[in-house]
Scaffold this motif. Structure first.
Motif, mmCIF file in Angstrom:
data_model
loop_
_atom_site.group_PDB
_atom_site.id
_atom_site.type_symbol
_atom_site.label_atom_id
_atom_site.label_comp_id
_atom_site.label_asym_id
_atom_site.label_seq_id
_atom_site.Cartn_x
_atom_site.Cartn_y
_atom_site.Cartn_z
ATOM 1 N N ALA A 87 -5.095 51.692 -45.722
ATOM 2 C CA ALA A 87 -4.121 52.243 -44.827
ATOM 3 C C ALA A 87 -4.379 51.482 -43.731
ATOM 4 O O ALA A 87 -5.546 50.747 -43.280
ATOM 5 C CB ALA A 87 -4.459 53.802 -44.517
ATOM 6 N N GLU A 98 1.996 29.243 -44.497
ATOM 7 C CA GLU A 98 1.403 30.055 -45.487
ATOM 8 C C GLU A 98 1.091 29.610 -46.802
ATOM 9 O O GLU A 98 1.738 29.200 -47.534
ATOM 10 C CB GLU A 98 2.086 31.469 -45.435
ATOM 11 N N THR A 101 -6.713 46.089 -39.546
ATOM 12 C CA THR A 101 -5.144 45.459 -39.357
ATOM 13 C C THR A 101 -4.275 45.619 -38.262
ATOM 14 O O THR A 101 -3.767 44.601 -37.790
ATOM 15 C CB THR A 101 -4.381 46.305 -40.565
ATOM 16 N N ARG A 141 -11.451 43.659 -36.250
ATOM 17 C CA ARG A 141 -10.876 43.111 -37.421
ATOM 18 C C ARG A 141 -9.739 43.952 -38.020
ATOM 19 O O ARG A 141 -9.173 43.548 -38.804
ATOM 20 C CB ARG A 141 -12.066 42.778 -38.323
ATOM 21 N N THR A 158 -4.056 40.100 -46.108
ATOM 22 C CA THR A 158 -4.942 41.312 -46.329
ATOM 23 C C THR A 158 -4.194 42.727 -46.553
ATOM 24 O O THR A 158 -4.765 43.618 -47.012
ATOM 25 C CB THR A 158 -6.162 41.339 -45.674
ATOM 26 N N THR A 181 -1.836 39.117 -41.775
ATOM 27 C CA THR A 181 -1.621 40.421 -40.921
ATOM 28 C C THR A 181 -1.398 39.945 -39.405
ATOM 29 O O THR A 181 -0.323 40.371 -38.793
ATOM 30 C CB THR A 181 -2.883 41.082 -40.944
ATOM 31 N N MET A 238 -9.430 38.446 -38.072
ATOM 32 C CA MET A 238 -10.713 38.801 -38.569
ATOM 33 C C MET A 238 -11.510 37.542 -38.060
ATOM 34 O O MET A 238 -12.802 37.951 -38.124
ATOM 35 C CB MET A 238 -10.931 39.043 -39.749
ATOM 36 N N ASP A 258 -9.471 28.060 -40.823
ATOM 37 C CA ASP A 258 -9.282 26.771 -41.424
ATOM 38 C C ASP A 258 -8.966 25.898 -40.258
ATOM 39 O O ASP A 258 -9.331 24.610 -40.150
ATOM 40 C CB ASP A 258 -8.333 26.796 -42.562
#
Ligand code: FAD
Length: 488
Positions: free
Chosen positions: A93, A78, A443, A441, A86, A58, A428, A212
């Protein structure tokens, strides 16, 4: 270690494993033997970029497009074979491009998130991959609009936009480490079928949701485990109209929006009932499997997202717990499909058409940044002297709403990872207060953070400065020129 020494060590290790064979027999359920294997050191090929974005979900998609459009040689790393994260796997929505004007009579309707996030939706609408921003007829004290997307169109459109911007997309590539040089990160270590590589960059952005990159780089973090995990199922042969009629017959329509569906206007595109108990037992059976009763679609005869939630005893970074949960939720999603067949007239031939490739999380690692947005900042609609955009949605509405249907400002400091000079974070993985996080958090806020961090990273790279040395006025001008809206 030279080759001879490595062979000797390997032999000793092998011997250790053999002599300890009874220990292997006693390994626990997870195969854990308490033995260790020491990996040999390796020379990694180096790739050089101005900006590296870890995670093409996102926030990461928007960050990479923004960085590349500002002239930075940008790489996006990626782990999956598609972008969108997500948005394409969990969310019903996209909340929300607008302020909550409908819940506050007299308040002006404003599109507060513009720029690249809005451009993605405009492009999707053109290919029939989004409903556009449709006004909510019911449930507008929660959100004034419903912006629903087609998961598959989102993946393709965002990959095309990244390609057009000139982003180098390293797909199916996992960030597994970071190389630190005092307060800076030199690069990220990745693993893919091309082997292990080092992606060096002047400025980096962690958009992995799990944090990460920041964690590998030694940034400060904790793991609150304050949410359920989830998988979401797309169900075929169940028209939204049938679900709507069913809920209506029980006087249980909590949310409703109409808009463009399968090329026709004024169709039901969001429908749901979260708090009403249906008399026939559907609600209770749904609760038993953690199923949410709200769904959206841009296509006829299809429910894009039915969510099944599960609370884990530990943080979703725990692989073994998550592995078990993957099976539990898949069983629950199969039951969810059965519920539609059983209860909703006309949906007897429903089938599971899509699932997320893995559990979705709402939070895992919480990365510490220079500023931590508070609950009061959000609901009181506070603004800061380093705002990078404004936002007006709260996922706990109508219980918690932003004051007077207005907005709060998102400060640049909230994106700067504490203790590291060239690392930003978006999505997030920031904001410690659970209630504040229930806003930040979402979208559309994650996407807007991406535009801010991507732009800042490109400017830092061009000016050869750390993230904290960037002049706010330069960042503000660049964002404003790219369409970002700032009015409070
Ligand atoms: C079930 C569920 C329902 C939701 N419903 C809504 C909703 O209806 N509306 C709404 O607005 N918000 C909703 N949200 C919240 C919102 O979707 C997320 O908070 C937001 O999408 C997070 O964006 P992100 O960029 O932080 O993470 P993501 O979009 O998940 O992106 C992270 C990306 O990083 C990649 N990645 C992870 N680790 C690595 C690694 N080590 N190396 C390389 N790549 C990596 C992932 O594959 C992924 O593509 C929901 C969330 C969930 C979980």
């Amino acid at each position: 270690m030279d080759r001879r020494e490595f062979s000797k060590r390997s032999l000793l290790l092998t011997a250790g494993i053999l002599t300890g064979s009874h220990k292997i027999g006693m390994a626990n359920e997870a195969g854990d033997t308490n033995n260790y294997y020491e990996e040999p050191t390796k020379k990694l090929p180096i790739r050089n970029f101005d900006v590296v974005v870890a995670g093409g979900g996102t926030a990461g998609v928007v960050a990479a497009i923004a960085a590349a459009r500002h002239g930075a040689k940008t790489a996006l790393i990626e782990v999956k074979g598609y972008t969108g994260g997500t948005v394409t796997e969990g969310g019903t929505a996209l909340h929300s491009f607008y302020n909550l004007w409908k819940a506050f009579p007299g308040v002006t309707k404003r599109q507060v998130i513009r720029g690249i996030p809005a451009e993605i939706i405009d492009r999707l609408v053109k290919v029939g991959g989004a409903t556009g921003h449709c006004e909510m007829e019911r449930g507008y004290d929660y959100d004034s609009v419903c912006t629903a997307i087609c998961t598959e169109s989102y993946k393709l459109t965002t990959m095309e936009m990244l390609d057009e911007a000139g982003v180098f997309m390293a797909m199916n590539t996992l960030v597994v480490g970071a190389v630190r040089d005092r307060a800076r990160i030199k690069g990220v270590i990745t693993e893919s079928r091309a082997g292990r590589e080092l992606f060096c960059a002047k400025c980096l952005i962690d958009c992995t949701a799990y944090g990460d990159l920041a964690a590998h780089a030694g940034a400060e973090y904790n793991e609150p485990n304050d949410y359920s995990v989830c998988n979401s199922v797309g169900i075929g042969n169940v028209g939204l109209d049938k679900y709507y009629e069913y809920l209506k017959s029980h006087n249980a329509v909590g949310q409703l929006a109409r808009g463009m569906r399968s090329g026709r206007p004024d169709q039901v595109i969001r429908v749901g009932s979260e708090s009403v108990n249906l008399p026939d037992g559907f609600t209770q059976e749904a609760r038993d499997i953690g199923m949410a009763m709200i769904t959206t679609s841009v296509h006829d005869n299809y429910m894009m997202f039915i969510k099944c939630n599960l609370k884990l005893p530990v943080s979703p970074t725990d692989r073994d717990t998550v592995s078990k949960a993957e099976l539990t939720i898949r069983k629950n999603m199969a039951k969810a499909v059965e519920l539609f067949k059983k209860y909703v007239p006309g949906c007897e031939n429903a089938f599971m058409a899509r699932t997320s490739p893995k559990l979705c999380i709402r939070r895992a690692r919480l990365i510490t940044c220079d500023y931590d947005i508070t609950h009061e900042d959000v609901i009181d609609g506070r603004h800061f002297n380093d705002d990078v955009f404004v936002y007006g949605f709260h996922d706990m509405a109508p219980r918690l709403q932003i004051k007077d249907g207005g907005t709060y400002g998102f400060p640049y400091r909230a994106l700067c990872v504490k203790g590291i000079d060239n690392l930003l974070a978006s999505g997030m993985l920031i904001t410690s207060d659970h209630r504040a996080h229930m806003s930040t958090r979402n979208t559309v806020c994650s996407m807007a953070q991406g535009q801010a961090s991507g732009t800042a990273a490109a400017l830092c790279s061009a000016k050869k400065c750390g993230t904290r040395d960037l002049r706010y006025s330069d960042l503000y001008e660049a964002l404003k020129k790219s369409g970002v809206y700032f009015d409070s």
